[in-house]
Design an enzyme around this catalytic site. Structure first.
Site, PDB file in Angstrom:
ATOM      1  N   ASN A   1       0.815  -1.219   0.000  1.00 21.80           N
ATOM      2  CA  ASN A   1       0.000   0.000   0.000  1.00 21.80           C
ATOM      3  C   ASN A   1       0.849   1.269   0.000  1.00 21.80           C
ATOM      4  O   ASN A   1       0.358   2.333  -0.379  1.00 21.80           O
ATOM      5  CB  ASN A   1      -0.968   0.001   1.188  1.00 21.80           C
ATOM      6  CG  ASN A   1      -2.091  -0.998   0.975  1.00 21.80           C
ATOM      7  OD1 ASN A   1      -2.245  -1.555  -0.117  1.00 21.80           O
ATOM      8  ND2 ASN A   1      -2.874  -1.236   2.019  1.00 21.80           N
TER       9      ASN A   1
ATOM     10  N   ARG B   1      -8.195  -0.906  -7.546  1.00 22.27           N
ATOM     11  CA  ARG B   1      -8.810   0.380  -7.233  1.00 22.27           C
ATOM     12  C   ARG B   1      -7.766   1.467  -6.960  1.00 22.27           C
ATOM     13  O   ARG B   1      -8.017   2.645  -7.193  1.00 22.27           O
ATOM     14  CB  ARG B   1      -9.712   0.233  -6.014  1.00 22.27           C
ATOM     15  CG  ARG B   1     -10.814  -0.781  -6.185  1.00 22.27           C
ATOM     16  CD  ARG B   1     -11.550  -0.942  -4.895  1.00 22.27           C
ATOM     17  NE  ARG B   1     -11.884   0.374  -4.374  1.00 22.27           N
ATOM     18  CZ  ARG B   1     -12.936   1.070  -4.742  1.00 22.27           C
ATOM     19  NH1 ARG B   1     -13.786   0.570  -5.595  1.00 22.27           N
ATOM     20  NH2 ARG B   1     -13.153   2.264  -4.246  1.00 22.27           N
TER      21      ARG B   1
ATOM     22  N   CYS C   1     -16.377  -3.383  -5.212  1.00 25.28           N
ATOM     23  CA  CYS C   1     -15.316  -4.379  -5.070  1.00 25.28           C
ATOM     24  C   CYS C   1     -15.918  -5.638  -4.481  1.00 25.28           C
ATOM     25  O   CYS C   1     -17.093  -5.677  -4.157  1.00 25.28           O
ATOM     26  CB  CYS C   1     -14.143  -3.822  -4.279  1.00 25.28           C
ATOM     27  SG  CYS C   1     -14.146  -4.160  -2.554  1.00 25.28           S
TER      28      CYS C   1
ATOM     29  N   VAL D   1     -15.554   6.840  -4.033  1.00 25.13           N
ATOM     30  CA  VAL D   1     -14.392   7.736  -4.128  1.00 25.13           C
ATOM     31  C   VAL D   1     -14.842   9.197  -3.994  1.00 25.13           C
ATOM     32  O   VAL D   1     -14.149  10.099  -4.421  1.00 25.13           O
ATOM     33  CB  VAL D   1     -13.602   7.536  -5.447  1.00 25.13           C
ATOM     34  CG1 VAL D   1     -12.901   6.181  -5.459  1.00 25.13           C
ATOM     35  CG2 VAL D   1     -14.487   7.682  -6.675  1.00 25.13           C
TER      36      VAL D   1
ATOM     37  N   LEU E   1     -14.896  11.182  -1.538  1.00 22.77           N
ATOM     38  CA  LEU E   1     -14.010  12.069  -0.767  1.00 22.77           C
ATOM     39  C   LEU E   1     -12.841  12.560  -1.618  1.00 22.77           C
ATOM     40  O   LEU E   1     -12.392  13.694  -1.479  1.00 22.77           O
ATOM     41  CB  LEU E   1     -13.475  11.348   0.479  1.00 22.77           C
ATOM     42  CG  LEU E   1     -14.535  10.859   1.468  1.00 22.77           C
ATOM     43  CD1 LEU E   1     -13.898  10.051   2.582  1.00 22.77           C
ATOM     44  CD2 LEU E   1     -15.303  12.049   2.055  1.00 22.77           C
TER      45      LEU E   1
ATOM     46  N   ARG F   1      -1.706 -10.737  -5.517  1.00 22.42           N
ATOM     47  CA  ARG F   1      -1.800  -9.275  -5.614  1.00 22.42           C
ATOM     48  C   ARG F   1      -0.973  -8.604  -4.528  1.00 22.42           C
ATOM     49  O   ARG F   1      -0.434  -7.521  -4.741  1.00 22.42           O
ATOM     50  CB  ARG F   1      -3.258  -8.814  -5.437  1.00 22.42           C
ATOM     51  CG  ARG F   1      -4.156  -9.131  -6.575  1.00 22.42           C
ATOM     52  CD  ARG F   1      -5.497  -8.502  -6.351  1.00 22.42           C
ATOM     53  NE  ARG F   1      -5.338  -7.064  -6.099  1.00 22.42           N
ATOM     54  CZ  ARG F   1      -6.322  -6.252  -5.771  1.00 22.42           C
ATOM     55  NH1 ARG F   1      -7.548  -6.707  -5.669  1.00 22.42           N
ATOM     56  NH2 ARG F   1      -6.098  -4.973  -5.562  1.00 22.42           N
TER      57      ARG F   1
HETATM   58  C1  UD1 Z   1      -6.680   1.567   1.867  1.00 26.12           C
HETATM   59  C2  UD1 Z   1      -5.864   0.319   1.655  1.00 26.12           C
HETATM   60  C3  UD1 Z   1      -6.671  -0.923   2.029  1.00 26.12           C
HETATM   61  C4  UD1 Z   1      -7.215  -0.780   3.460  1.00 26.12           C
HETATM   62  C5  UD1 Z   1      -7.954   0.543   3.617  1.00 26.12           C
HETATM   63  C6  UD1 Z   1      -8.376   0.800   5.055  1.00 26.12           C
HETATM   64  C7  UD1 Z   1      -4.441   0.968  -0.187  1.00 26.12           C
HETATM   65  C8  UD1 Z   1      -4.071   0.780  -1.618  1.00 26.12           C
HETATM   66  N1  UD1 Z   1      -5.484   0.251   0.254  1.00 26.12           N
HETATM   67  O1  UD1 Z   1      -7.800   1.485   0.987  1.00 26.12           O
HETATM   68  O2  UD1 Z   1      -5.800  -2.051   1.956  1.00 26.12           O
HETATM   69  O3  UD1 Z   1      -8.123  -1.853   3.703  1.00 26.12           O
HETATM   70  O4  UD1 Z   1      -7.110   1.634   3.227  1.00 26.12           O
HETATM   71  O5  UD1 Z   1      -7.290   0.811   5.898  1.00 26.12           O
HETATM   72  O6  UD1 Z   1      -3.787   1.690   0.537  1.00 26.12           O
HETATM   73  N2  UD1 Z   1     -14.559   6.056   1.889  1.00 26.12           N
HETATM   74  C9  UD1 Z   1     -15.614   6.828   1.457  1.00 26.12           C
HETATM   75  N3  UD1 Z   1     -15.400   7.692   0.408  1.00 26.12           N
HETATM   76  C10 UD1 Z   1     -14.184   7.800  -0.212  1.00 26.12           C
HETATM   77  C11 UD1 Z   1     -13.109   6.999   0.241  1.00 26.12           C
HETATM   78  C12 UD1 Z   1     -13.330   6.133   1.295  1.00 26.12           C
HETATM   79  O7  UD1 Z   1     -16.724   6.755   1.992  1.00 26.12           O
HETATM   80  O8  UD1 Z   1     -14.070   8.605  -1.149  1.00 26.12           O
HETATM   81  C13 UD1 Z   1     -14.756   5.125   3.019  1.00 26.12           C
HETATM   82  C14 UD1 Z   1     -14.575   3.659   2.627  1.00 26.12           C
HETATM   83  O9  UD1 Z   1     -15.757   3.107   2.089  1.00 26.12           O
HETATM   84  C15 UD1 Z   1     -14.180   3.038   3.957  1.00 26.12           C
HETATM   85  C16 UD1 Z   1     -13.380   4.157   4.637  1.00 26.12           C
HETATM   86  O10 UD1 Z   1     -13.713   5.349   3.957  1.00 26.12           O
HETATM   87  O11 UD1 Z   1     -15.318   2.759   4.739  1.00 26.12           O
HETATM   88  C17 UD1 Z   1     -11.878   3.977   4.601  1.00 26.12           C
HETATM   89  O12 UD1 Z   1     -11.465   3.682   3.285  1.00 26.12           O
HETATM   90  P1  UD1 Z   1     -10.065   4.186   2.714  1.00 26.12           P
HETATM   91  O13 UD1 Z   1      -9.167   4.508   3.857  1.00 26.12           O
HETATM   92  O14 UD1 Z   1     -10.307   5.228   1.689  1.00 26.12           O
HETATM   93  O15 UD1 Z   1      -9.541   2.876   1.977  1.00 26.12           O
HETATM   94  P2  UD1 Z   1      -8.653   2.808   0.677  1.00 26.12           P
HETATM   95  O16 UD1 Z   1      -7.746   3.974   0.584  1.00 26.12           O
HETATM   96  O17 UD1 Z   1      -9.520   2.478  -0.493  1.00 26.12           O
END
Ligand code: UD1
Length: 420
Positions: free
Chosen positions: A23, A92, A116, A123, A125, A396
Protein backbone atom coordinates in the site's frame (compact mmCIF):
# COMPACT_ATOMS: atom_id res chain seq x y z
CA UNK A 1 -5.42 -20.32 -12.28
CA UNK A 2 -3.00 -21.43 -9.61
CA UNK A 3 -3.98 -23.09 -6.36
CA UNK A 4 -2.11 -23.86 -3.17
CA UNK A 5 -2.04 -27.35 -1.77
CA UNK A 6 -1.34 -27.23 1.94
CA UNK A 7 -0.84 -30.03 4.43
CA UNK A 8 -1.54 -28.54 7.82
CA UNK A 9 -0.39 -29.28 11.33
CA UNK A 10 3.30 -28.44 11.18
CA UNK A 11 4.63 -25.87 13.64
CA UNK A 12 6.48 -22.94 12.08
CA UNK A 13 10.10 -22.32 12.98
CA UNK A 14 12.85 -20.06 11.69
CA UNK A 15 13.30 -16.57 10.33
CA UNK A 16 11.47 -14.73 7.57
CA UNK A 17 12.12 -11.36 5.94
CA UNK A 18 9.24 -8.99 5.34
CA UNK A 19 8.91 -7.26 1.95
CA UNK A 20 8.13 -3.62 1.23
CA UNK A 21 4.58 -2.43 1.84
CA UNK A 22 2.21 -2.89 -1.08
CA UNK A 23 0.00 0.00 0.00
CA UNK A 24 2.98 2.33 0.30
CA UNK A 25 4.33 1.40 -3.15
CA UNK A 26 0.94 1.98 -4.74
CA UNK A 27 1.09 5.60 -3.51
CA UNK A 28 4.82 6.20 -4.08
CA UNK A 29 4.74 5.02 -7.70
CA UNK A 30 2.13 7.55 -8.94
CA UNK A 31 3.80 10.30 -6.87
CA UNK A 32 6.68 10.12 -9.37
CA UNK A 33 4.34 11.79 -11.90
CA UNK A 34 4.81 15.02 -9.93
CA UNK A 35 8.30 15.77 -11.37
CA UNK A 36 10.13 14.68 -14.52
CA UNK A 37 13.15 12.44 -14.22
CA UNK A 38 14.54 9.21 -12.78
CA UNK A 39 13.64 7.90 -9.36
CA UNK A 40 14.73 4.92 -7.29
CA UNK A 41 11.96 3.44 -5.15
CA UNK A 42 13.84 1.08 -2.87
CA UNK A 43 12.30 -1.98 -1.22
CA UNK A 44 9.44 -2.13 -3.74
CA UNK A 45 7.75 -5.54 -3.42
CA UNK A 46 7.44 -7.72 -6.50
CA UNK A 47 3.67 -8.22 -6.59
CA UNK A 48 0.80 -8.29 -9.01
CA UNK A 49 -0.64 -4.95 -7.78
CA UNK A 50 2.76 -3.29 -8.26
CA UNK A 51 2.91 -4.71 -11.82
CA UNK A 52 -0.62 -3.43 -12.47
CA UNK A 53 0.39 0.07 -11.32
CA UNK A 54 3.58 -0.21 -13.43
CA UNK A 55 1.55 -1.11 -16.52
CA UNK A 56 -0.83 1.77 -15.90
CA UNK A 57 2.07 4.23 -15.61
CA UNK A 58 3.62 2.75 -18.78
CA UNK A 59 0.47 3.61 -20.73
CA UNK A 60 1.17 7.24 -19.77
CA UNK A 61 4.73 7.15 -21.08
CA UNK A 62 6.56 6.29 -17.84
CA UNK A 63 9.32 3.66 -18.07
CA UNK A 64 9.99 1.32 -15.17
CA UNK A 65 12.76 -1.15 -14.56
CA UNK A 66 13.50 -3.49 -11.68
CA UNK A 67 16.96 -3.56 -10.13
CA UNK A 68 16.87 -6.07 -7.27
CA UNK A 69 14.57 -4.68 -4.59
CA UNK A 70 14.48 -1.27 -6.27
CA UNK A 71 12.10 0.02 -8.88
CA UNK A 72 13.69 2.55 -11.21
CA UNK A 73 11.07 4.92 -12.56
CA UNK A 74 11.61 7.39 -15.38
CA UNK A 75 8.91 10.03 -15.90
CA UNK A 76 10.61 12.14 -18.61
CA UNK A 77 8.15 11.22 -21.32
CA UNK A 78 4.70 11.38 -19.76
CA UNK A 79 2.35 12.12 -22.65
CA UNK A 80 -1.00 10.62 -21.73
CA UNK A 81 -3.13 11.53 -18.77
CA UNK A 82 -5.58 8.69 -18.67
CA UNK A 83 -6.22 5.63 -16.48
CA UNK A 84 -8.34 3.29 -18.57
CA UNK A 85 -10.98 0.93 -17.20
CA UNK A 86 -8.87 -2.17 -18.07
CA UNK A 87 -6.37 -1.19 -15.37
CA UNK A 88 -8.63 0.43 -12.80
CA UNK A 89 -11.01 -2.53 -12.73
CA UNK A 90 -8.07 -4.74 -11.71
CA UNK A 91 -6.96 -2.46 -8.92
CA UNK A 92 -8.81 0.38 -7.23
CA UNK A 93 -5.58 2.04 -6.11
CA UNK A 94 -5.19 3.16 -9.76
CA UNK A 95 -7.23 6.18 -8.64
CA UNK A 96 -3.99 7.45 -7.04
CA UNK A 97 -2.90 8.83 -10.45
CA UNK A 98 -5.76 11.34 -10.36
CA UNK A 99 -4.21 13.80 -7.85
CA UNK A 100 -0.70 13.93 -9.42
CA UNK A 101 -2.00 14.18 -13.00
CA UNK A 102 -4.33 17.07 -12.33
CA UNK A 103 -1.75 18.88 -10.20
CA UNK A 104 1.08 18.58 -12.72
CA UNK A 105 -0.66 18.45 -16.09
CA UNK A 106 -3.99 20.18 -15.36
CA UNK A 107 -6.08 17.29 -16.64
CA UNK A 108 -6.85 13.66 -16.02
CA UNK A 109 -9.28 11.04 -17.22
CA UNK A 110 -9.56 8.18 -14.76
CA UNK A 111 -12.03 5.33 -14.86
CA UNK A 112 -14.39 5.17 -11.87
CA UNK A 113 -13.36 2.13 -9.83
CA UNK A 114 -16.87 0.73 -9.26
CA UNK A 115 -17.64 -1.78 -6.50
CA UNK A 116 -15.32 -4.38 -5.07
CA UNK A 117 -15.61 -8.00 -3.99
CA UNK A 118 -16.89 -7.08 -0.55
CA UNK A 119 -19.20 -4.16 -1.36
CA UNK A 120 -19.27 -0.51 -2.33
CA UNK A 121 -16.10 1.53 -1.97
CA UNK A 122 -16.90 5.08 -3.01
CA UNK A 123 -14.39 7.74 -4.13
CA UNK A 124 -16.57 10.74 -3.26
CA UNK A 125 -14.01 12.07 -0.77
CA UNK A 126 -11.27 12.09 -3.42
CA UNK A 127 -13.51 14.07 -5.80
CA UNK A 128 -14.86 16.44 -3.14
CA UNK A 129 -11.31 17.26 -2.03
CA UNK A 130 -10.09 17.92 -5.58
CA UNK A 131 -13.13 20.14 -6.24
CA UNK A 132 -12.22 22.15 -3.13
CA UNK A 133 -8.76 22.64 -4.65
CA UNK A 134 -10.47 24.15 -7.70
CA UNK A 135 -10.61 21.18 -10.10
CA UNK A 136 -13.63 20.91 -12.40
CA UNK A 137 -14.81 17.34 -12.24
CA UNK A 138 -17.41 15.63 -14.37
CA UNK A 139 -18.47 12.03 -14.58
CA UNK A 140 -18.88 10.81 -18.14
CA UNK A 141 -19.48 7.27 -19.38
CA UNK A 142 -17.83 5.68 -16.33
CA UNK A 143 -14.89 8.08 -16.29
CA UNK A 144 -13.84 10.91 -13.98
CA UNK A 145 -12.87 13.84 -16.20
CA UNK A 146 -10.89 16.37 -14.18
CA UNK A 147 -9.51 19.72 -15.31
CA UNK A 148 -7.81 22.63 -13.56
CA UNK A 149 -5.68 25.54 -14.77
CA UNK A 150 -4.11 26.02 -11.34
CA UNK A 151 -5.15 24.20 -8.24
CA UNK A 152 -5.57 26.55 -5.27
CA UNK A 153 -4.93 25.66 -1.64
CA UNK A 154 -8.05 25.08 0.48
CA UNK A 155 -9.25 23.71 3.80
CA UNK A 156 -10.45 20.15 3.42
CA UNK A 157 -12.06 18.42 6.35
CA UNK A 158 -12.78 14.78 5.60
CA UNK A 159 -15.98 13.42 7.15
CA UNK A 160 -14.34 9.95 7.21
CA UNK A 161 -10.64 9.26 7.57
CA UNK A 162 -9.61 7.83 4.19
CA UNK A 163 -6.16 6.56 3.27
CA UNK A 164 -6.71 6.91 -0.48
CA UNK A 165 -8.37 10.33 -0.37
CA UNK A 166 -5.66 11.70 1.94
CA UNK A 167 -2.94 10.41 -0.41
CA UNK A 168 -4.63 11.77 -3.53
CA UNK A 169 -5.30 15.23 -2.05
CA UNK A 170 -1.80 15.42 -0.61
CA UNK A 171 -0.28 14.67 -4.04
CA UNK A 172 -2.48 17.38 -5.58
CA UNK A 173 -1.91 19.98 -2.85
CA UNK A 174 1.90 19.92 -3.10
CA UNK A 175 1.65 21.70 -6.48
CA UNK A 176 -1.37 23.94 -5.65
CA UNK A 177 -1.00 27.68 -5.14
CA UNK A 178 -1.06 28.58 -1.45
CA UNK A 179 -1.85 26.58 1.66
CA UNK A 180 -3.94 23.46 1.94
CA UNK A 181 -5.08 22.18 5.31
CA UNK A 182 -6.25 18.57 5.39
CA UNK A 183 -8.24 17.79 8.53
CA UNK A 184 -9.09 14.26 9.68
CA UNK A 185 -6.25 13.09 7.43
CA UNK A 186 -5.34 9.40 7.51
CA UNK A 187 -2.39 8.66 9.80
CA UNK A 188 -1.56 5.22 8.38
CA UNK A 189 2.22 4.65 8.04
CA UNK A 190 1.85 4.32 4.25
CA UNK A 191 0.60 7.95 4.12
CA UNK A 192 3.52 9.05 6.27
CA UNK A 193 5.88 7.24 3.86
CA UNK A 194 4.24 9.10 0.95
CA UNK A 195 4.44 12.46 2.76
CA UNK A 196 8.13 11.89 3.50
CA UNK A 197 8.78 11.07 -0.16
CA UNK A 198 7.00 14.28 -1.20
CA UNK A 199 9.09 16.28 1.29
CA UNK A 200 12.27 14.79 -0.14
CA UNK A 201 11.00 15.95 -3.55
CA UNK A 202 10.85 19.49 -2.14
CA UNK A 203 7.24 19.65 -0.90
CA UNK A 204 6.47 21.61 2.25
CA UNK A 205 4.25 19.56 4.54
CA UNK A 206 3.66 20.12 8.26
CA UNK A 207 2.01 17.69 10.65
CA UNK A 208 3.26 14.48 9.03
CA UNK A 209 2.04 11.52 11.06
CA UNK A 210 -0.83 13.51 12.59
CA UNK A 211 -4.41 13.91 11.37
CA UNK A 212 -3.93 17.54 10.35
CA UNK A 213 -1.63 18.06 7.38
CA UNK A 214 -0.69 21.55 6.27
CA UNK A 215 0.78 21.84 2.80
CA UNK A 216 2.42 24.95 1.38
CA UNK A 217 2.16 24.47 -2.38
CA UNK A 218 5.37 24.61 -4.49
CA UNK A 219 5.81 25.74 -8.12
CA UNK A 220 7.70 22.57 -8.93
CA UNK A 221 9.15 19.50 -7.23
CA UNK A 222 12.40 17.69 -7.94
CA UNK A 223 13.56 14.08 -8.05
CA UNK A 224 14.21 12.00 -4.97
CA UNK A 225 14.69 8.42 -3.88
CA UNK A 226 12.85 6.69 -1.07
CA UNK A 227 12.89 3.55 1.08
CA UNK A 228 9.50 1.90 1.08
CA UNK A 229 8.39 0.96 4.59
CA UNK A 230 7.98 -2.75 5.44
CA UNK A 231 4.58 -4.34 4.89
CA UNK A 232 2.85 -4.38 8.27
CA UNK A 233 0.05 -6.60 6.97
CA UNK A 234 2.45 -9.24 5.63
CA UNK A 235 4.24 -9.10 9.00
CA UNK A 236 0.94 -9.41 10.89
CA UNK A 237 -0.13 -12.34 8.69
CA UNK A 238 3.13 -14.19 9.46
CA UNK A 239 2.67 -13.57 13.20
CA UNK A 240 -0.88 -14.94 13.09
CA UNK A 241 0.31 -17.96 11.07
CA UNK A 242 2.89 -18.74 13.75
CA UNK A 243 0.37 -18.27 16.58
CA UNK A 244 -2.02 -20.66 14.83
CA UNK A 245 0.49 -23.36 13.94
CA UNK A 246 2.55 -23.46 17.10
CA UNK A 247 6.32 -23.06 17.13
CA UNK A 248 8.48 -19.97 17.23
CA UNK A 249 9.48 -17.62 14.43
CA UNK A 250 11.37 -14.38 14.01
CA UNK A 251 10.28 -11.85 11.43
CA UNK A 252 12.94 -9.47 10.20
CA UNK A 253 13.00 -6.20 8.24
CA UNK A 254 9.73 -5.06 9.81
CA UNK A 255 8.68 -2.13 11.97
CA UNK A 256 7.16 -3.35 15.27
CA UNK A 257 5.85 0.16 15.98
CA UNK A 258 3.49 -0.19 13.02
CA UNK A 259 2.06 -3.38 14.50
CA UNK A 260 1.38 -2.36 18.09
CA UNK A 261 -2.36 -3.21 18.03
CA UNK A 262 -1.78 -6.62 16.42
CA UNK A 263 1.07 -7.43 18.83
CA UNK A 264 -1.05 -6.44 21.85
CA UNK A 265 -3.97 -8.65 20.75
CA UNK A 266 -1.60 -11.57 20.05
CA UNK A 267 -0.25 -11.21 23.58
CA UNK A 268 -3.83 -11.20 24.89
CA UNK A 269 -4.30 -14.46 22.96
CA UNK A 270 -1.38 -15.96 24.89
CA UNK A 271 1.53 -15.51 22.47
CA UNK A 272 4.92 -14.48 23.86
CA UNK A 273 6.40 -11.64 21.83
CA UNK A 274 9.78 -9.94 21.87
CA UNK A 275 10.41 -6.93 19.67
CA UNK A 276 13.70 -5.51 18.42
CA UNK A 277 14.12 -2.35 16.38
CA UNK A 278 13.33 -4.09 13.08
CA UNK A 279 12.37 -7.59 14.20
CA UNK A 280 9.65 -9.44 16.10
CA UNK A 281 9.93 -12.87 17.69
CA UNK A 282 6.79 -14.79 18.49
CA UNK A 283 6.37 -17.94 20.50
CA UNK A 284 2.95 -19.44 19.84
CA UNK A 285 0.57 -19.91 22.77
CA UNK A 286 -0.03 -23.46 24.04
CA UNK A 287 -3.70 -22.68 24.05
CA UNK A 288 -5.15 -19.76 22.05
CA UNK A 289 -7.27 -17.52 24.27
CA UNK A 290 -10.36 -15.90 22.75
CA UNK A 291 -9.80 -12.18 22.10
CA UNK A 292 -12.42 -9.79 20.71
CA UNK A 293 -11.24 -7.26 18.17
CA UNK A 294 -12.83 -4.36 16.41
CA UNK A 295 -11.09 -2.80 13.44
CA UNK A 296 -10.22 0.89 13.51
CA UNK A 297 -8.11 3.42 11.68
CA UNK A 298 -4.39 3.43 12.53
CA UNK A 299 -3.06 2.86 15.17
CA UNK A 300 -6.11 0.64 15.83
CA UNK A 301 -6.46 -2.95 14.69
CA UNK A 302 -6.25 -2.90 10.85
CA UNK A 303 -9.18 -4.04 8.74
CA UNK A 304 -6.56 -5.73 6.52
CA UNK A 305 -5.86 -8.14 9.45
CA UNK A 306 -9.52 -8.85 10.28
CA UNK A 307 -9.82 -12.02 8.17
CA UNK A 308 -6.57 -13.51 9.50
CA UNK A 309 -7.70 -12.76 13.08
CA UNK A 310 -10.98 -14.61 12.53
CA UNK A 311 -8.92 -17.58 11.28
CA UNK A 312 -6.90 -17.49 14.52
CA UNK A 313 -10.02 -17.31 16.68
CA UNK A 314 -11.62 -20.36 15.01
CA UNK A 315 -9.46 -22.61 17.22
CA UNK A 316 -9.39 -20.44 20.36
CA UNK A 317 -10.54 -21.97 23.63
CA UNK A 318 -13.87 -20.15 23.86
CA UNK A 319 -15.93 -17.60 21.97
CA UNK A 320 -14.90 -14.27 20.55
CA UNK A 321 -16.26 -11.52 18.32
CA UNK A 322 -14.58 -9.72 15.46
CA UNK A 323 -16.21 -6.51 14.25
CA UNK A 324 -15.23 -4.58 11.12
CA UNK A 325 -16.07 -0.91 11.48
CA UNK A 326 -14.26 0.15 8.27
CA UNK A 327 -15.75 -2.29 5.74
CA UNK A 328 -19.06 -3.67 6.98
CA UNK A 329 -19.31 -6.40 4.33
CA UNK A 330 -15.75 -7.66 4.28
CA UNK A 331 -16.52 -11.22 5.39
CA UNK A 332 -16.24 -13.40 2.26
CA UNK A 333 -13.77 -15.62 4.09
CA UNK A 334 -16.33 -16.67 6.70
CA UNK A 335 -18.24 -19.30 4.65
CA UNK A 336 -14.92 -20.69 3.39
CA UNK A 337 -13.54 -20.98 6.95
CA UNK A 338 -16.77 -22.80 7.85
CA UNK A 339 -15.90 -25.32 5.10
CA UNK A 340 -12.72 -26.02 7.10
CA UNK A 341 -14.84 -26.76 10.19
CA UNK A 342 -14.99 -23.34 11.85
CA UNK A 343 -18.08 -22.34 13.83
CA UNK A 344 -18.85 -18.73 12.89
CA UNK A 345 -22.09 -16.82 12.84
CA UNK A 346 -22.49 -13.38 11.30
CA UNK A 347 -24.42 -10.63 13.00
CA UNK A 348 -24.25 -7.66 10.61
CA UNK A 349 -20.62 -6.50 10.67
CA UNK A 350 -19.71 -8.72 13.62
CA UNK A 351 -18.52 -12.31 13.40
CA UNK A 352 -19.27 -14.45 16.44
CA UNK A 353 -16.69 -17.25 16.56
CA UNK A 354 -16.98 -20.27 18.79
CA UNK A 355 -13.60 -21.94 18.99
CA UNK A 356 -13.51 -25.54 17.73
CA UNK A 357 -10.96 -28.24 18.68
CA UNK A 358 -9.78 -28.78 15.11
CA UNK A 359 -10.05 -27.55 11.58
CA UNK A 360 -10.06 -30.14 8.81
CA UNK A 361 -8.64 -29.75 5.30
CA UNK A 362 -11.07 -29.13 2.41
CA UNK A 363 -11.23 -27.36 -0.94
CA UNK A 364 -11.79 -23.65 -0.43
CA UNK A 365 -11.80 -20.64 -2.68
CA UNK A 366 -10.05 -17.29 -2.43
CA UNK A 367 -12.35 -14.36 -3.01
CA UNK A 368 -10.12 -11.40 -2.26
CA UNK A 369 -6.64 -10.63 -1.01
CA UNK A 370 -7.00 -10.77 2.77
CA UNK A 371 -9.67 -13.50 2.66
CA UNK A 372 -7.06 -15.62 0.84
CA UNK A 373 -4.51 -14.92 3.55
CA UNK A 374 -7.01 -16.09 6.18
CA UNK A 375 -7.60 -19.34 4.28
CA UNK A 376 -3.87 -20.01 3.97
CA UNK A 377 -3.17 -19.53 7.68
CA UNK A 378 -6.21 -21.63 8.63
CA UNK A 379 -5.09 -24.36 6.20
CA UNK A 380 -1.63 -24.40 7.81
CA UNK A 381 -3.36 -25.35 11.06
CA UNK A 382 -6.02 -27.71 9.63
CA UNK A 383 -5.61 -31.48 9.75
CA UNK A 384 -4.97 -33.09 6.38
CA UNK A 385 -4.89 -31.44 2.99
CA UNK A 386 -6.46 -28.15 1.98
CA UNK A 387 -6.61 -26.80 -1.54
CA UNK A 388 -6.93 -23.04 -1.76
CA UNK A 389 -8.18 -22.20 -5.23
CA UNK A 390 -7.76 -18.91 -7.12
CA UNK A 391 -4.65 -17.74 -5.29
CA UNK A 392 -4.18 -14.97 -7.84
CA UNK A 393 -5.93 -12.82 -5.25
CA UNK A 394 -3.11 -13.59 -2.84
CA UNK A 395 -0.46 -12.84 -5.47
CA UNK A 396 -1.80 -9.27 -5.61
CA UNK A 397 -0.38 -8.49 -2.21
CA UNK A 398 2.04 -11.12 -0.87
CA UNK A 399 5.51 -11.55 -2.36
CA UNK A 400 6.54 -15.22 -2.72
CA UNK A 401 4.37 -16.24 0.23
CA UNK A 402 4.67 -19.98 -0.38
CA UNK A 403 8.47 -19.75 -0.48
CA UNK A 404 8.52 -17.75 2.73
CA UNK A 405 6.20 -20.23 4.46
CA UNK A 406 8.21 -23.19 3.13
CA UNK A 407 11.28 -21.56 4.67
CA UNK A 408 9.46 -21.69 8.02
CA UNK A 409 8.75 -25.41 7.61
CA UNK A 410 5.21 -25.25 6.23
CA UNK A 411 4.07 -27.85 3.71
CA UNK A 412 2.64 -25.71 0.94
CA UNK A 413 3.01 -25.94 -2.82
CA UNK A 414 1.66 -24.09 -5.83
CA UNK A 415 -0.07 -26.09 -8.56
CA UNK A 416 -2.12 -25.37 -11.60
CA UNK A 417 -5.68 -25.38 -10.30
CA UNK A 418 -8.89 -26.59 -11.83
CA UNK A 419 -12.09 -24.58 -11.62
CA UNK A 420 -14.92 -25.48 -9.26
C1 UD1 B 1 -6.68 1.57 1.87
C2 UD1 B 1 -5.86 0.32 1.65
C3 UD1 B 1 -6.67 -0.92 2.03
C4 UD1 B 1 -7.22 -0.78 3.46
C5 UD1 B 1 -7.95 0.54 3.62
C6 UD1 B 1 -8.38 0.80 5.06
C7 UD1 B 1 -4.44 0.97 -0.19
C8 UD1 B 1 -4.07 0.78 -1.62
N1 UD1 B 1 -5.48 0.25 0.25
O1 UD1 B 1 -7.80 1.49 0.99
O2 UD1 B 1 -5.80 -2.05 1.96
O3 UD1 B 1 -8.12 -1.85 3.70
O4 UD1 B 1 -7.11 1.63 3.23
O5 UD1 B 1 -7.29 0.81 5.90
O6 UD1 B 1 -3.79 1.69 0.54
N2 UD1 B 1 -14.56 6.06 1.89
C9 UD1 B 1 -15.61 6.83 1.46
N3 UD1 B 1 -15.40 7.69 0.41
C10 UD1 B 1 -14.18 7.80 -0.21
C11 UD1 B 1 -13.11 7.00 0.24
C12 UD1 B 1 -13.33 6.13 1.29
O7 UD1 B 1 -16.72 6.75 1.99
O8 UD1 B 1 -14.07 8.61 -1.15
C13 UD1 B 1 -14.76 5.12 3.02
C14 UD1 B 1 -14.58 3.66 2.63
O9 UD1 B 1 -15.76 3.11 2.09
C15 UD1 B 1 -14.18 3.04 3.96
C16 UD1 B 1 -13.38 4.16 4.64
O10 UD1 B 1 -13.71 5.35 3.96
O11 UD1 B 1 -15.32 2.76 4.74
C17 UD1 B 1 -11.88 3.98 4.60
O12 UD1 B 1 -11.46 3.68 3.28
P1 UD1 B 1 -10.06 4.19 2.71
O13 UD1 B 1 -9.17 4.51 3.86
O14 UD1 B 1 -10.31 5.23 1.69
O15 UD1 B 1 -9.54 2.88 1.98
P2 UD1 B 1 -8.65 2.81 0.68
O16 UD1 B 1 -7.75 3.97 0.58
O17 UD1 B 1 -9.52 2.48 -0.49
Amino acid sequence: MDKFVIRGGRPLRGTVKISGAKNASLALMPATLLASGKYELRNTPDLRDVSTMARLLQTMGVTLERNGDSLLVNTFRVNKFEAPYEHVKKMRASIYVLGPLIARYGRAKVSLPGGCAWGPRPVDLHLEGLRKLGAKIELERGYIIAKARHLKGARISFKISSVGATGNILMAAVLAKGTTRIENAAVEPEITNLAEFLVSMGAKIDGIGTNVLEVEGSDALHLANIDTIPDRIEAGTMLVAAALCGGKIKIEQCNPLHLSAVIARLEDAGAKIKTGETSIEIQAPKEIKPVDVSTAIYPGFPTDMQAQWIALMTVAKGSSTVTDTIYFDRFNHVPELVRLGADIEMNENMAVIRGVKKLKGAKVMSTDLRASAALIVAALRAQGETEVLRVYHLDRGYEAIEKKLQGLGAEIRREKGEEF
